[in-house]
Every structure is written in C-alpha cells, then in structure tokens.
Design a protein around this motif. Structure first.
Motif, mmCIF file in Angstrom:
data_model
loop_
_atom_site.group_PDB
_atom_site.id
_atom_site.type_symbol
_atom_site.label_atom_id
_atom_site.label_comp_id
_atom_site.label_asym_id
_atom_site.label_seq_id
_atom_site.Cartn_x
_atom_site.Cartn_y
_atom_site.Cartn_z
ATOM 1 N N ASN A 99 6.788 -1.808 -11.478
ATOM 2 C CA ASN A 99 7.288 -0.681 -10.682
ATOM 3 C C ASN A 99 6.373 -0.236 -9.554
ATOM 4 O OD1 ASN A 99 9.847 -0.245 -11.756
ATOM 5 N ND2 ASN A 99 8.934 0.633 -13.606
ATOM 6 N N ILE A 100 5.136 -0.736 -9.542
ATOM 7 C CA ILE A 100 4.208 -0.273 -8.508
ATOM 8 C C ILE A 100 4.499 -0.995 -7.178
ATOM 9 C CG2 ILE A 100 2.376 -1.935 -9.147
ATOM 10 C CD1 ILE A 100 0.375 0.353 -8.437
ATOM 11 N N SER A 101 4.517 -0.231 -6.089
ATOM 12 C CA SER A 101 4.717 -0.847 -4.772
ATOM 13 C C SER A 101 3.378 -1.353 -4.249
ATOM 14 C CB SER A 101 5.299 0.167 -3.782
ATOM 15 O OG SER A 101 6.633 0.478 -4.132
ATOM 16 N N ILE A 102 3.343 -2.611 -3.841
ATOM 17 C CA ILE A 102 2.133 -3.202 -3.266
ATOM 18 C C ILE A 102 2.461 -3.614 -1.830
ATOM 19 C CG2 ILE A 102 0.294 -4.918 -3.536
ATOM 20 C CD1 ILE A 102 1.056 -5.196 -6.484
ATOM 21 N N LEU A 103 1.779 -2.961 -0.879
ATOM 22 C CA LEU A 103 2.046 -3.194 0.544
ATOM 23 C C LEU A 103 1.046 -4.193 1.096
ATOM 24 C CD1 LEU A 103 2.472 0.539 1.663
ATOM 25 C CD2 LEU A 103 4.108 -0.942 0.475
ATOM 26 N N TYR A 104 1.474 -4.942 2.101
ATOM 27 C CA TYR A 104 0.535 -5.829 2.816
ATOM 28 C C TYR A 104 0.119 -5.144 4.119
ATOM 29 C CZ TYR A 104 -1.473 -9.190 5.855
ATOM 30 O OH TYR A 104 -2.359 -9.789 6.721
ATOM 31 N N GLY A 105 -1.144 -5.268 4.483
ATOM 32 C CA GLY A 105 -1.604 -4.747 5.770
ATOM 33 C C GLY A 105 -2.602 -5.694 6.408
ATOM 34 N N GLY A 106 -2.587 -5.741 7.731
ATOM 35 C CA GLY A 106 -3.506 -6.615 8.471
ATOM 36 C C GLY A 106 -2.730 -7.417 9.487
ATOM 37 N N ILE B 165 5.649 -8.586 -2.358
ATOM 38 C CA ILE B 165 5.275 -7.754 -1.201
ATOM 39 C C ILE B 165 6.384 -6.724 -0.978
ATOM 40 C CG2 ILE B 165 4.722 -7.739 1.264
ATOM 41 C CD1 ILE B 165 3.544 -10.519 0.954
ATOM 42 N N ASP B 166 6.038 -5.455 -1.148
ATOM 43 C CA ASP B 166 7.060 -4.400 -1.130
ATOM 44 C C ASP B 166 7.093 -3.628 0.180
ATOM 45 O OD1 ASP B 166 7.665 -4.944 -3.899
ATOM 46 O OD2 ASP B 166 5.717 -4.051 -4.339
ATOM 47 N N GLY B 167 6.393 -4.150 1.184
ATOM 48 C CA GLY B 167 6.387 -3.474 2.468
ATOM 49 C C GLY B 167 5.035 -3.620 3.123
ATOM 50 N N GLY B 168 4.753 -2.736 4.099
ATOM 51 C CA GLY B 168 3.529 -2.925 4.869
ATOM 52 C C GLY B 168 2.808 -1.636 5.197
ATOM 53 N N GLY C 118 0.761 5.000 -12.536
ATOM 54 C CA GLY C 118 2.175 4.775 -12.190
ATOM 55 C C GLY C 118 2.603 5.486 -10.913
ATOM 56 N N LYS C 119 1.791 6.440 -10.436
ATOM 57 C CA LYS C 119 2.187 7.190 -9.225
ATOM 58 C C LYS C 119 1.696 6.530 -7.941
ATOM 59 C CE LYS C 119 1.680 11.595 -11.652
ATOM 60 N NZ LYS C 119 0.680 12.635 -11.946
ATOM 61 N N ILE C 120 0.666 5.698 -8.031
ATOM 62 C CA ILE C 120 -0.009 5.273 -6.800
ATOM 63 C C ILE C 120 0.694 4.088 -6.116
ATOM 64 C CG2 ILE C 120 -2.235 6.048 -7.734
ATOM 65 C CD1 ILE C 120 -3.069 3.102 -7.876
ATOM 66 N N ILE C 121 0.307 3.883 -4.871
ATOM 67 C CA ILE C 121 0.746 2.718 -4.090
ATOM 68 C C ILE C 121 -0.524 1.936 -3.772
ATOM 69 C CG2 ILE C 121 1.701 2.007 -1.836
ATOM 70 C CD1 ILE C 121 3.241 4.717 -1.849
ATOM 71 N N ILE C 122 -0.431 0.613 -3.807
ATOM 72 C CA ILE C 122 -1.599 -0.198 -3.435
ATOM 73 C C ILE C 122 -1.307 -0.890 -2.109
ATOM 74 C CG2 ILE C 122 -2.920 -2.281 -4.064
ATOM 75 C CD1 ILE C 122 -2.865 -1.354 -6.935
ATOM 76 N N ALA C 123 -2.303 -0.952 -1.245
ATOM 77 C CA ALA C 123 -2.164 -1.733 -0.007
ATOM 78 C C ALA C 123 -3.212 -2.840 -0.037
ATOM 79 C CB ALA C 123 -2.354 -0.843 1.212
#
Ligand code: PGA
Length: 250
Positions: free
Chosen positions: A205-212, A228-231, A160-165
């Motif tokens: 509740n987990i933030s999942i960011l897009y990158g690339g 998509i919760d950000g980048g 629950g603490k982590i962020i995924i990209a």
C-alpha cells in the motif's frame, strides 16, 4: 490500491506572484482527478497556495523541509507544527540537497520524521544512492541502510502513512534519468525490504515515487513500471505544461 502521486518540488524558485500564477495554470490545465498532485513551494508561499487548493481533493501542498525540534532560538528555521498551521498536509524530508548542503544525518532525519508525524503531516521521505555507490554496485546496500537507519524505527501505523521517493543522487537535476529498468529494480527492492519488516499489506500500500530528471518525455515509461507509483519532480515542475503532461503520464 495505492495512490498515484506526482509531487512538484519547486526548490528555491518562483516569487510568490509567479508561484500563484503557476498554480493557476496547473489548475486550468488539470484534467485527471485520479492522480494526487502535490505542490511543494518555498515556505513563504505555503499559506497562499494551501488556501487556493484546500477545496480540491486531488491537490495538496507540501513543505520542502521542517526543523527537527519543536521550538527555540533557531533563526530562520520552521517547525513541523508551523508547516501544518499553513494548511500544508505533506513535508519532504531527507532530500539529497539537504543531506548534502545542510549536513542532515539519519539522526536528524529520524527526529524530523517524528516531528512531522506528530504534527499530522505526511512525510515524503527521500532516499537514493550516489554515483560512486551505483558504479561500485553497492547501491542496493546503500538504499537498504538509508531505509533501515532512518525509517524502521516507525511503528507499522506510522510507517503506513508515509510516502517514499527514490531519487538517485546522480539523476537529480543532471538530465540523466535512471532507466525504467534501473528505477523499477530499486523500487521492487525497497518494497521487498518493507515487506520483510512490516508485512505484505503495508508494503503493497505504500506509494514509492521516482525522482531525478523525470520529465514529460520519460514519465510514461517510468510510471508504467509495476512498483513506481508516480514522481517527485524538480525542474519539470516549474512549467505548467510539463507538470501537467507528467500528471497525465499514467
Ligand atoms: P529534478 O529534481 O527533477 O530537477 O532532477 C528532482 C528532485 O530533486 O526532487
């Protein structure tokens, strides 16, 4: 409500004085406090930048990596505890450049995650498929394996603490961005896998960011997608006007 986040991964760019100037410009240009801005400079800049940002609730600092062991004779390496001692609160783990150039395997990444969490750092964990996997249409299986093998050992509390990209390897630094349709498809898939393992509350509740190759031109369309919760931004985080425009793209 999960947090909107834009993280700037400076990679191996900017001297300390250039980095401090960039932070200064970003602070002057920043208008929204709703978006969490995370700056990930080289290790050598962490303390100085964390000091500048420590009173700003909408800014934080991340390291780009940490070692998987607690101490020892590992010349040139930096532990999670050392990162935390600089005032950084986040650490990027499993970036595809480290998987590729430093040979980081899931086994190592699991240890890094555990070290980071033990040091009270929040991991920004990167996953993403290769161009071969995308072309063969096996990208979802590849993503599932990455999450399962490196993350699903975590307790619900730690997960629950982590962020995924999500960073498709073929989109990093190439100027080729995943379309919002492609990115949303994978983000939805990741959230569904998390739901199956950890349940609705954690997956929502987990933030999942897009990158690339995310930039000031395409961020709005990407960030408008439901999952998509950000980048996580590389090249475009090195110019204050681009980075600020991305943070204003929600
Ligand atoms: P890019 O890098 O924005 O330059 O493609 C993203 C990343 O590697 O995190």
């Amino acid at each position: 409500m999960r947090r909107k986040i834009v993280a700037g991964n400076w990679k191996m760019n900017k001297s300390l004085s250039q980095g401090l100037q960039l932070v200064d410009e970003i602070l002057s240009a920043s208008t929204s406090t709703e978006v969490l801005k995370i700056i990930a400079p080289p290790f050598t800049h962490l303390t100085a930048i964390a000091e500048i940002l420590k009173s700003k609730a909408d800014f934080a600092v991340a390291a780009q990596d940490c070692h998987h062991l607690p101490s020892g004779a590992y010349t040139g390496e930096v532990t999670a505890e050392m990162v935390a001692s600089t005032g950084a609160k986040y650490v990027i783990i499993g970036h595809s450049e480290r998987r590729l150039y430093a040979g980081e395997t899931n086994d190592i990444l699991i240890q890094k995650l555990n070290r980071a969490l033990a040091a009270n750092l929040i991991p920004i964990f990167c996953i993403g498929e290769s161009i071969e996997e995308r072309n063969a249409k096996t990208h979802l299986e590849a993503i599932r394996a990455q999450i399962k093998e490196a993350l699903f050992h975590l307790s619900p509390n730690d997960f629950g603490k982590i962020i995924i990209a999500y960073e498709p390897v073929w989109a990093i630094g190439t100027g080729v961005t995943a379309t919002s349709y492609q990115a949303q498809g994978v983000h939805d898939f990741i959230r569904t896998e998390i739901n199956k393992k950890y349940g609705k509350e954690i997956s929502e509740n987990i933030s999942i960011l897009y990158g690339g190759s995310c930039n000031a031109q395409n961020a709005k369309e990407l960030f408008a997608c439901a999952d998509i919760d950000g980048g996580l931004i590389g090249g475009a985080s090195l110019k204050s006007s681009d980075f600020t425009a991305i943070t204003n793209s929600f």
